[in-house]
Design a protein around this motif. Sequence first.
Motif, mmCIF file in Angstrom:
data_model
loop_
_atom_site.group_PDB
_atom_site.id
_atom_site.type_symbol
_atom_site.label_atom_id
_atom_site.label_comp_id
_atom_site.label_asym_id
_atom_site.label_seq_id
_atom_site.Cartn_x
_atom_site.Cartn_y
_atom_site.Cartn_z
ATOM 1 N N GLN A 38 33.696 46.197 38.569
ATOM 2 C CA GLN A 38 33.288 45.025 39.720
ATOM 3 C C GLN A 38 34.371 44.117 40.108
ATOM 4 O OE1 GLN A 38 30.417 45.945 41.384
ATOM 5 N NE2 GLN A 38 30.300 47.593 39.806
ATOM 6 N N ALA A 39 34.132 43.274 41.039
ATOM 7 C CA ALA A 39 35.335 42.562 41.460
ATOM 8 C C ALA A 39 35.166 41.351 40.789
ATOM 9 C CB ALA A 39 34.852 42.166 43.157
ATOM 10 N N ASN A 40 36.388 40.708 40.845
ATOM 11 C CA ASN A 40 36.623 39.301 39.802
ATOM 12 C C ASN A 40 36.148 39.498 38.553
ATOM 13 O OD1 ASN A 40 37.410 38.160 42.433
ATOM 14 N ND2 ASN A 40 35.173 37.810 42.987
ATOM 15 N N ASP A 63 44.801 51.366 40.845
ATOM 16 C CA ASP A 63 43.532 51.523 41.369
ATOM 17 C C ASP A 63 43.194 52.739 42.424
ATOM 18 O OD1 ASP A 63 44.926 50.618 43.821
ATOM 19 O OD2 ASP A 63 44.095 48.713 44.003
ATOM 20 N N THR A 87 40.449 42.253 38.624
ATOM 21 C CA THR A 87 40.211 42.930 39.745
ATOM 22 C C THR A 87 39.863 42.081 41.149
ATOM 23 O OG1 THR A 87 37.859 43.182 39.138
ATOM 24 C CG2 THR A 87 39.280 45.045 38.372
ATOM 25 N N GLU A 88 40.350 42.479 42.137
ATOM 26 C CA GLU A 88 40.118 41.829 43.204
ATOM 27 C C GLU A 88 38.686 42.440 44.034
ATOM 28 O OE1 GLU A 88 43.614 41.955 45.837
ATOM 29 O OE2 GLU A 88 44.889 40.866 44.203
ATOM 30 N N THR A 89 38.567 43.616 44.107
ATOM 31 C CA THR A 89 37.471 44.279 44.763
ATOM 32 C C THR A 89 36.690 45.248 43.465
ATOM 33 O OG1 THR A 89 38.958 45.989 45.801
ATOM 34 C CG2 THR A 89 38.188 43.838 46.815
ATOM 35 N N ASP A 91 36.149 48.505 42.067
ATOM 36 C CA ASP A 91 36.868 49.607 42.390
ATOM 37 C C ASP A 91 37.057 50.572 40.957
ATOM 38 O OD1 ASP A 91 38.697 51.602 43.776
ATOM 39 O OD2 ASP A 91 40.292 50.231 44.107
#
Length: 209
Positions: A38-40, A63, A87-89, A91
């Motif tokens: 998941q993100a962040n 990614d 993670t930023e998004t 993915d």
Amino acid sequence: MNNTSIGIILLILMVTNVNCISWYLEPNTHKCLKEDVQANVLVTGEYDVSEAMGQKVDYVIKDTKGHILSQKEDIPHAKLLKFSFITETADTFEVCFISHVPSHQRGMKQEITLVTKRGIETKNYEGIAEAAKLKPVEVELKRLEDLSEVIVQDFARMRKNEEEMRDTNETTNARVLYFSIFSICCLLGLSTLQVFYLRRFFRAKKLIE
């Protein structure tokens, strides 16, 4: 044990995710592993490559868009190394290990060991306890508090995904309904035109009055 308890246990196992895997990498080949994150989310890992004279092993983490999150060339053999990234998004990231053996050398397979952690498992609660001078019970309560927060976030994410899927299904059903009505209208119109055409044709041939 009811279904709710089973679901909570499975969710706890999911959010406290620690993966450990070991395999043999054949000479001049590569092995890739994929995982959804998941993100962040902070992802950390430890890896080790067995000794093999004259052989090189690289690793790269990407990614789905091809962005490199972490990489290292010519990994030192028989040495535990680490990596980490955030993670930023939401993915799917891919970890690849690539073997390189000179053409004049007969290669041998190497053992790769990989341990990945994400979420609250990446936190160093021992360091937090020492810095804040917390008791063991307080550290465990802090861990449970973080775990509860992650569970709430996962429930919110699953609810959002459910709403999005429901909206998509409703939109699809509406489109199918409109298309069906349009198709029926077209068929009725074509049938009516065909009846009038045949009627005029038979009248022209004086087959009917």
